[in-house]
Design a protein around this motif. Structure first.
Motif, PDB file in Angstrom:
ATOM      1  N   GLY A 268       0.489 209.324  16.457  1.00 35.49           N
ATOM      2  CA  GLY A 268       1.585 208.589  15.844  1.00 35.49           C
ATOM      3  C   GLY A 268       2.551 209.503  15.114  1.00 35.49           C
ATOM      4  N   ALA A 271       4.637 211.367  17.720  1.00 38.35           N
ATOM      5  CA  ALA A 271       5.648 210.514  18.345  1.00 38.35           C
ATOM      6  C   ALA A 271       6.916 210.452  17.500  1.00 38.35           C
ATOM      7  N   VAL A 272       6.763 210.427  16.184  1.00 40.09           N
ATOM      8  CA  VAL A 272       7.933 210.423  15.301  1.00 40.09           C
ATOM      9  C   VAL A 272       8.719 211.715  15.449  1.00 40.09           C
ATOM     10  N   THR A 295      11.727 204.230  11.799  1.00 38.20           N
ATOM     11  CA  THR A 295      11.244 203.618  13.032  1.00 38.20           C
ATOM     12  C   THR A 295      10.474 202.328  12.730  1.00 38.20           C
ATOM     13  N   ASP A 297       8.602 201.090  15.355  1.00 39.23           N
ATOM     14  CA  ASP A 297       7.636 201.129  16.446  1.00 39.23           C
ATOM     15  C   ASP A 297       6.239 201.373  15.871  1.00 39.23           C
ATOM     16  N   THR A 299       3.568 202.195  17.140  1.00 37.60           N
ATOM     17  CA  THR A 299       2.827 203.330  17.695  1.00 37.60           C
ATOM     18  C   THR A 299       3.229 204.635  17.014  1.00 37.60           C
ATOM     19  N   HIS A 300       4.208 204.570  16.120  1.00 37.41           N
ATOM     20  CA  HIS A 300       4.668 205.733  15.365  1.00 37.41           C
ATOM     21  C   HIS A 300       4.129 205.678  13.935  1.00 37.41           C
ATOM     22  N   PRO A 302       5.527 207.103  10.522  1.00 38.88           N
ATOM     23  CA  PRO A 302       6.675 207.839   9.973  1.00 38.88           C
ATOM     24  C   PRO A 302       6.417 208.608   8.690  1.00 38.88           C
TER      25      PRO A 302
END
Length: 365
Positions: A268, A271-272, A295, A297, A299-300, A302
């Protein structure tokens, strides 16, 4: 295992130069077979100072690099990001580890180890989630959104059964215990990333600018990542923020991303970083990242830090430049990133970012 001086295939792809490809192949981008003699001619001592978040990774990197290059001694002192940048600027350290890139103001100054009229660069080498750690009797799981987290660390929310916390944790039995919010007392890149997150995601509750220095007098200050972990572990009703590699057995809060509460993961965090742009206006080999904190999302994750190795574009002492280039090259290599993942739970650099970092390191003189 022996390592030759590192030169990544990503550099070759980026520069598209066949001559460099041949040179890199000769210098050696991958470790030699077990028991083989790499013929490393590197010698000397290298001093780094900086981010405590990199501590576990640096221990692993140093052990592997010194084993492969037995004429080299590397010392890394995890005094904190601010101390690392100060030491590098003064020339007391050949490189710095920092959870925040050099500021525009810092870049306008002079650097003690760099050749005259040259500047420093930032290269990402370590990506990690920041964990919100806590120890509250009777509470094993905790959900927090950015606004509530901001109000806890600013001192606006002072007890664990506060209605704002209760609303996010309807199934928890929250005690009346007073909250002790533990922050870094030293200048810390982790603090800068934490306060940047709060300011971006909860601006109405956190109006302070992102800063290496914690902006409030509330709560309890502790030196370094280890100090925060010790303070949270030693108390009751405590909460703090630290590099996730040091969370240990403490409770770790889920943070709200979009409409969901999410746990930290290396994936995660990565991904950020992957979805974030570079800071504009920097030299081509200065890779500072403007993290996307907002974000939605799930799945992220931050609440993440990117920790940099800060080095000279060109060193006044060419031998130091050679050592820095080789060591940073190893840190950013596939093998080095796997060491960080294994020893500290870090997220490896993506293929695209790895290419950029390898190219930047290749320019160091």
């Amino acid at each position: 295992m022996k390592l030759k001086r590192y030169a990544a295939p990503a550099v070759i792809a980026l520069t598209a130069a066949l001559a460099l490809s041949a040179c890199a192949s000769n210098e050696g981008g991958a470790p030699a077979a077990e028991g083989a003699d790499s013929g490393s001619a590197l010698t000397g001592t290298l001093t780094g100072i900086g981010a405590s978040s990199q501590g576990s990774a640096q221990e692993a990197w140093i052990a592997a690099f010194q084993t492969a290059n037995d004429g080299v001694t590397i010392n890394y002192d995890p005094q904190g990001s601010g101390a690392g940048r100060e030491a590098f600027i003064s020339g007391a350290a050949a490189f710095a580890g920092s959870d925040s890139a050099l500021s525009d103001e810092e870049l306008e100054g002079e650097f003690g180890s760099c050749a005259p009229d040259t500047k420093a660069i930032d290269v990402p080498v370590y990506i990690s989630p920041i964990a919100v750690v806590f120890k509250v009797a009777g509470v094993d799981e905790l959900n927090l959104d950015a606004t509530t987290l901001a109000n806890i660390f600013s001192g606006t929310i002072t007890t664990w059964n506060d209605p704002a916390i209760a609303a996010l944790n309807p199934e928890a039995t929250l005690p009346t215990t007073a909250i002790t919010a533990v922050h870094r007392s030293d200048d810390s890149g982790t603090t800068k990333n934490f306060t940047d997150y709060l300011g971006k995601v909860a601006p109405d509750a956190w109006a302070e600018e992102a800063s290496d220095t914690f902006p409030f007098q509330s709560g309890e200050g502790a030196q370094g990542t280890s100090g925060v972990i010790q303070a949270v572990t030693g108390g009751d009703g405590t909460i703090g923020y630290a590099d996730a590699s040091k969370a240990g057995d403490l409770g770790v809060a889920k943070i709200k991303v979009g409409e969901e509460f999410v746990e930290y993961t290396a994936e995660g965090a990565a991904a950020v970083v992957e979805g974030s742009p570079l800071v504009e206006g920097r030299e081509a080999n200065d890779i500072a990242i403007k993290l996307d904190r907002e974000t939605t999302d799930p799945t992220h994750y931050p609440l993440v830090l990117v920790s940099y190795a800060i080095a000279c574009q060109e060193y006044a002492d060419a031998a130091q430049g050679e050592l820095v280039k080789a060591y940073l090259g190893y840190m950013a290599s596939d093998e080095g990133q796997q060491e960080a993942a294994t020893s500290a739970g870090a997220a490896p650099l993506s293929a695209d970012l790895s290419t950029k970092v390898a190219a930047a390191i290749e320019t160091i003189k």
